[in-house]
Design an enzyme around this catalytic site. Sequence first.
Site, PDB file in Angstrom:
ATOM      1  N   ASP A 177      10.972  25.875  48.259  1.00  0.00           N
ATOM      2  CA  ASP A 177       9.842  25.838  47.344  1.00  0.00           C
ATOM      3  C   ASP A 177       9.145  24.502  47.531  1.00  0.00           C
ATOM      4  OD1 ASP A 177      10.282  28.357  46.202  1.00  0.00           O
ATOM      5  OD2 ASP A 177      11.621  27.557  44.679  1.00  0.00           O
ATOM      6  N   ASP A 189       6.270  33.386  46.534  1.00  0.00           N
ATOM      7  CA  ASP A 189       6.283  33.522  45.071  1.00  0.00           C
ATOM      8  C   ASP A 189       4.875  33.763  44.538  1.00  0.00           C
ATOM      9  OD1 ASP A 189       9.020  32.893  45.096  1.00  0.00           O
ATOM     10  OD2 ASP A 189       8.638  30.761  44.757  1.00  0.00           O
TER      11      ASP A 189
END
Length: 178
Positions: free
Chosen positions: A129, A151
């Site tokens: 991330d 995401d």
Amino acid sequence: MKIIFDKQKCLPFTLTALIILADQLVKGFIVKNWPGEGTFIKDLFSNGLVQFWHVRNRAIAFSLGHNLPESLRPALFVVLPIVVLGFLLWYYFKSPDFRTPQRWAVAGIIGGGAGNIIDRIFRPEGVVDFVSVKFFGLLGMERWPTFNIADASVVVCCIVLLVTILISPKEVHNEQEN
């Protein structure tokens, strides 16, 4: 019901491929250039609104399941998502009910889901991330949980899918007649 593979149903999967490619290329770039979890990369606007970090998520969205035993994680974080994406693909090709924006939204959801599954399989340190957005204390969070292209794709495409489903049935009927 027969599974139908036609151009109209297959074309949105170019979006799936582009999302997977962009997601994996950016994650690879981050891992190569900023090795080490928790590495600060850049403050996009110099006011902390959008920052880039190299973080690893060993759970699923919002770090849900980070306390689960290691033995359960592969089943819940890899096998279950693969089954869900498989069902979504099967339903997508079996159902005549998807309209064009919904087809593209489903393709984006599949691309984002696949991008994170690839990380869970091939990056034992966790899903990469890197985007951190200031959330100004809303919902008790100063910053939104760090996320990635996959995401963002899943969230945006789920919103598009939901909005298109909520459009009145009269509009759906008119589009099917044209």
